[in-house]
Design a protein around this motif. Structure first.
Motif, PDB file in Angstrom:
ATOM      1  N   TYR A 132       0.860  -1.168   0.000  1.00 27.28           N
ATOM      2  CA  TYR A 132       0.000   0.000   0.000  1.00 27.28           C
ATOM      3  C   TYR A 132       0.902   1.225   0.000  1.00 27.28           C
ATOM      4  CZ  TYR A 132      -3.793  -3.197   0.800  1.00 27.28           C
ATOM      5  OH  TYR A 132      -4.703  -4.213   0.654  1.00 27.28           O
ATOM      6  N   ILE A 133       0.711   2.070  -1.001  1.00 24.70           N
ATOM      7  CA  ILE A 133       1.558   3.250  -1.180  1.00 24.70           C
ATOM      8  C   ILE A 133       0.867   4.443  -0.533  1.00 24.70           C
ATOM      9  CG2 ILE A 133       2.790   4.694  -2.839  1.00 24.70           C
ATOM     10  CD1 ILE A 133       3.493   1.614  -2.909  1.00 24.70           C
ATOM     11  N   TYR A 134       1.599   5.087   0.351  1.00 26.75           N
ATOM     12  CA  TYR A 134       1.133   6.311   0.999  1.00 26.75           C
ATOM     13  C   TYR A 134       2.136   7.415   0.720  1.00 26.75           C
ATOM     14  CZ  TYR A 134      -2.505   4.017   3.760  1.00 26.75           C
ATOM     15  OH  TYR A 134      -3.631   3.338   4.158  1.00 26.75           O
ATOM     16  N   GLN A 135       1.629   8.626   0.665  1.00 27.28           N
ATOM     17  CA  GLN A 135       2.491   9.781   0.471  1.00 27.28           C
ATOM     18  C   GLN A 135       2.292  10.740   1.626  1.00 27.28           C
ATOM     19  OE1 GLN A 135       3.071  11.388  -3.428  1.00 27.28           O
ATOM     20  NE2 GLN A 135       2.713  13.459  -2.691  1.00 27.28           N
ATOM     21  N   TYR A 136       3.402  11.297   2.089  1.00 23.09           N
ATOM     22  CA  TYR A 136       3.353  12.361   3.092  1.00 23.09           C
ATOM     23  C   TYR A 136       3.673  13.655   2.368  1.00 23.09           C
ATOM     24  CZ  TYR A 136       4.464  15.329   7.034  1.00 23.09           C
ATOM     25  OH  TYR A 136       4.480  16.358   7.938  1.00 23.09           O
ATOM     26  N   PHE A 137       2.801  14.650   2.496  1.00 19.09           N
ATOM     27  CA  PHE A 137       3.028  15.937   1.846  1.00 19.09           C
ATOM     28  C   PHE A 137       2.298  17.013   2.631  1.00 19.09           C
ATOM     29  CE2 PHE A 137       1.916  19.151  -1.433  1.00 19.09           C
ATOM     30  CZ  PHE A 137       3.206  19.534  -1.768  1.00 19.09           C
ATOM     31  N   GLU A 138       3.018  18.076   2.950  1.00 18.91           N
ATOM     32  CA  GLU A 138       2.453  19.226   3.650  1.00 18.91           C
ATOM     33  C   GLU A 138       1.664  18.837   4.893  1.00 18.91           C
ATOM     34  OE1 GLU A 138       0.343  21.605   0.768  1.00 18.91           O
ATOM     35  OE2 GLU A 138       2.217  22.331  -0.104  1.00 18.91           O
ATOM     36  N   GLY A 139       2.259  17.931   5.690  1.00 18.87           N
ATOM     37  CA  GLY A 139       1.662  17.564   6.966  1.00 18.87           C
ATOM     38  C   GLY A 139       0.562  16.532   6.909  1.00 18.87           C
ATOM     39  N   GLU A 140       0.268  15.986   5.730  1.00 17.76           N
ATOM     40  CA  GLU A 140      -0.804  15.003   5.612  1.00 17.76           C
ATOM     41  C   GLU A 140      -0.303  13.699   5.010  1.00 17.76           C
ATOM     42  OE1 GLU A 140      -4.514  16.261   3.938  1.00 17.76           O
ATOM     43  OE2 GLU A 140      -4.128  18.344   4.458  1.00 17.76           O
ATOM     44  N   TYR A 141      -0.905  12.602   5.467  1.00 14.40           N
ATOM     45  CA  TYR A 141      -0.642  11.276   4.924  1.00 14.40           C
ATOM     46  C   TYR A 141      -1.804  10.937   3.998  1.00 14.40           C
ATOM     47  CZ  TYR A 141       1.851  11.272   9.395  1.00 14.40           C
ATOM     48  OH  TYR A 141       2.627  11.606  10.476  1.00 14.40           O
ATOM     49  N   VAL A 142      -1.490  10.564   2.781  1.00 19.44           N
ATOM     50  CA  VAL A 142      -2.536  10.284   1.801  1.00 19.44           C
ATOM     51  C   VAL A 142      -2.289   8.914   1.173  1.00 19.44           C
ATOM     52  CG1 VAL A 142      -3.612  11.072  -0.347  1.00 19.44           C
ATOM     53  CG2 VAL A 142      -2.771  12.746   1.306  1.00 19.44           C
ATOM     54  N   PHE A 143      -3.324   8.083   1.119  1.00 19.93           N
ATOM     55  CA  PHE A 143      -3.233   6.808   0.427  1.00 19.93           C
ATOM     56  C   PHE A 143      -3.199   7.094  -1.068  1.00 19.93           C
ATOM     57  CE2 PHE A 143      -5.531   3.373  -1.786  1.00 19.93           C
ATOM     58  CZ  PHE A 143      -4.613   2.340  -1.586  1.00 19.93           C
ATOM     59  N   VAL A 144      -2.246   6.477  -1.780  1.00 16.91           N
ATOM     60  CA  VAL A 144      -2.095   6.693  -3.212  1.00 16.91           C
ATOM     61  C   VAL A 144      -2.672   5.525  -4.004  1.00 16.91           C
ATOM     62  CG1 VAL A 144      -0.426   7.056  -5.083  1.00 16.91           C
ATOM     63  CG2 VAL A 144      -0.041   8.115  -2.842  1.00 16.91           C
ATOM     64  N   GLU A 145      -2.207   4.302  -3.685  1.00 13.87           N
ATOM     65  CA  GLU A 145      -2.677   3.136  -4.425  1.00 13.87           C
ATOM     66  C   GLU A 145      -2.181   1.849  -3.789  1.00 13.87           C
ATOM     67  OE1 GLU A 145      -0.818   2.453  -8.312  1.00 13.87           O
ATOM     68  OE2 GLU A 145       0.795   3.791  -7.697  1.00 13.87           O
ATOM     69  N   GLU A 146      -2.761   0.750  -4.224  1.00 14.32           N
ATOM     70  CA  GLU A 146      -2.290  -0.581  -3.847  1.00 14.32           C
ATOM     71  C   GLU A 146      -1.545  -1.146  -5.050  1.00 14.32           C
ATOM     72  OE1 GLU A 146      -3.999  -5.012  -2.665  1.00 14.32           O
ATOM     73  OE2 GLU A 146      -5.397  -3.336  -2.870  1.00 14.32           O
ATOM     74  N   ARG A 147      -0.376  -1.728  -4.800  1.00 18.23           N
ATOM     75  CA  ARG A 147       0.394  -2.377  -5.861  1.00 18.23           C
ATOM     76  C   ARG A 147       0.563  -3.846  -5.508  1.00 18.23           C
ATOM     77  NH1 ARG A 147       5.126   2.155  -6.737  1.00 18.23           N
ATOM     78  NH2 ARG A 147       3.661   3.859  -7.097  1.00 18.23           N
ATOM     79  N   ASN A 148       0.280  -4.702  -6.459  1.00 16.57           N
ATOM     80  CA  ASN A 148       0.400  -6.138  -6.248  1.00 16.57           C
ATOM     81  C   ASN A 148       1.690  -6.660  -6.857  1.00 16.57           C
ATOM     82  OD1 ASN A 148      -2.163  -6.494  -4.925  1.00 16.57           O
ATOM     83  ND2 ASN A 148      -3.084  -6.056  -6.889  1.00 16.57           N
ATOM     84  N   VAL A 149       2.326  -7.574  -6.137  1.00 15.30           N
ATOM     85  CA  VAL A 149       3.564  -8.201  -6.594  1.00 15.30           C
ATOM     86  C   VAL A 149       3.452  -9.708  -6.388  1.00 15.30           C
ATOM     87  CG1 VAL A 149       5.005  -6.176  -6.066  1.00 15.30           C
ATOM     88  CG2 VAL A 149       4.707  -7.961  -4.349  1.00 15.30           C
ATOM     89  N   THR A 150       4.337 -10.423  -7.043  1.00 17.30           N
ATOM     90  CA  THR A 150       4.426 -11.863  -6.845  1.00 17.30           C
ATOM     91  C   THR A 150       5.405 -12.107  -5.708  1.00 17.30           C
ATOM     92  OG1 THR A 150       4.028 -12.245  -9.190  1.00 17.30           O
ATOM     93  CG2 THR A 150       5.022 -14.049  -7.944  1.00 17.30           C
ATOM     94  N   PRO A 151       5.012 -12.830  -4.668  1.00 20.35           N
ATOM     95  CA  PRO A 151       5.937 -13.092  -3.558  1.00 20.35           C
ATOM     96  C   PRO A 151       7.211 -13.772  -4.067  1.00 20.35           C
ATOM     97  CG  PRO A 151       3.731 -13.834  -3.010  1.00 20.35           C
ATOM     98  CD  PRO A 151       3.715 -13.465  -4.455  1.00 20.35           C
ATOM     99  N   VAL A 152       8.340 -13.372  -3.481  1.00 18.13           N
ATOM    100  CA  VAL A 152       9.631 -13.923  -3.923  1.00 18.13           C
ATOM    101  C   VAL A 152      10.184 -14.960  -2.961  1.00 18.13           C
ATOM    102  CG1 VAL A 152      10.236 -11.896  -5.278  1.00 18.13           C
ATOM    103  CG2 VAL A 152      10.907 -12.013  -2.870  1.00 18.13           C
ATOM    104  N   CYS A 153       9.627 -15.041  -1.763  1.00 19.42           N
ATOM    105  CA  CYS A 153      10.118 -15.996  -0.777  1.00 19.42           C
ATOM    106  C   CYS A 153       9.404 -17.329  -0.969  1.00 19.42           C
ATOM    107  CB  CYS A 153       9.868 -15.476   0.633  1.00 19.42           C
ATOM    108  SG  CYS A 153      10.603 -16.496   1.917  1.00 19.42           S
ATOM    109  N   LEU A 154      10.174 -18.355  -1.234  1.00 16.41           N
ATOM    110  CA  LEU A 154       9.621 -19.687  -1.488  1.00 16.41           C
ATOM    111  C   LEU A 154      10.174 -20.663  -0.467  1.00 16.41           C
ATOM    112  CD1 LEU A 154      10.275 -19.539  -5.321  1.00 16.41           C
ATOM    113  CD2 LEU A 154       8.101 -19.089  -4.172  1.00 16.41           C
ATOM    114  N   GLY A 155       9.650 -20.600   0.734  1.00 17.86           N
ATOM    115  CA  GLY A 155      10.076 -21.526   1.774  1.00 17.86           C
ATOM    116  C   GLY A 155      11.536 -21.402   2.166  1.00 17.86           C
TER     117      GLY A 155
END
Length: 122
Positions: free
Chosen positions: A33-56
């Motif tokens: 989950y991407i958040y941005q801090y700007f001018e004293g506020e935290y704002v949700f930007v977007e969700e990014r999906n990835v393929t997990p890289v850890c395989l046991g």
């Protein structure tokens, strides 16, 4: 923008299962989950999906590099845990990795304070 303002904005990629809590290991994460801090506020930007890289216990270094590249617009990647190999790859891309489990709002405040302190010396 004056020279101090550039430090008042940053983006963070949080490894989270729900967008509210940092509760996922970097290598096992499917969502950031991407958040941005700007001018004293935290704002949700977007969700990014990835393929997990850890395989046991093992991982693909190339896939990890591909995942990290998706966060090139972020200054921080925050997860429940981040292994040494992942930390090195993240740092090589100029991003600061951090293990800050718990509430995303609390983590954003810690990052704001950390960012402010770091930039006293910039």
């Amino acid at each position: 923008m004056d020279s101090n303002q550039q430090y008042d904005a940053f983006r963070v990629a949080f490894a989270s299962s729900d967008g509210y809590v940092v509760d996922t290991h970097f290598g096992r994460a499917t969502s950031f989950y991407i958040y941005q801090y700007f001018e004293g506020e935290y704002v949700f930007v977007e969700e990014r999906n990835v393929t997990p890289v850890c395989l046991g216990g093992s991982h693909s270094t190339e896939k990890m590099k591909e995942n990290v590249a998706q966060f090139s617009d972020c200054q921080y990647i925050v997860a429940l845990r981040i292994g040494m190999g992942a930390m090195a790859i993240i740092q090589d891309k100029g991003i600061t990795p951090m293990a800050l489990p718990g509430d995303i709002t609390d983590a954003m405040e810690k990052l704001r304070q950390y960012n402010e302190i770091q930039n006293l010396f910039a």
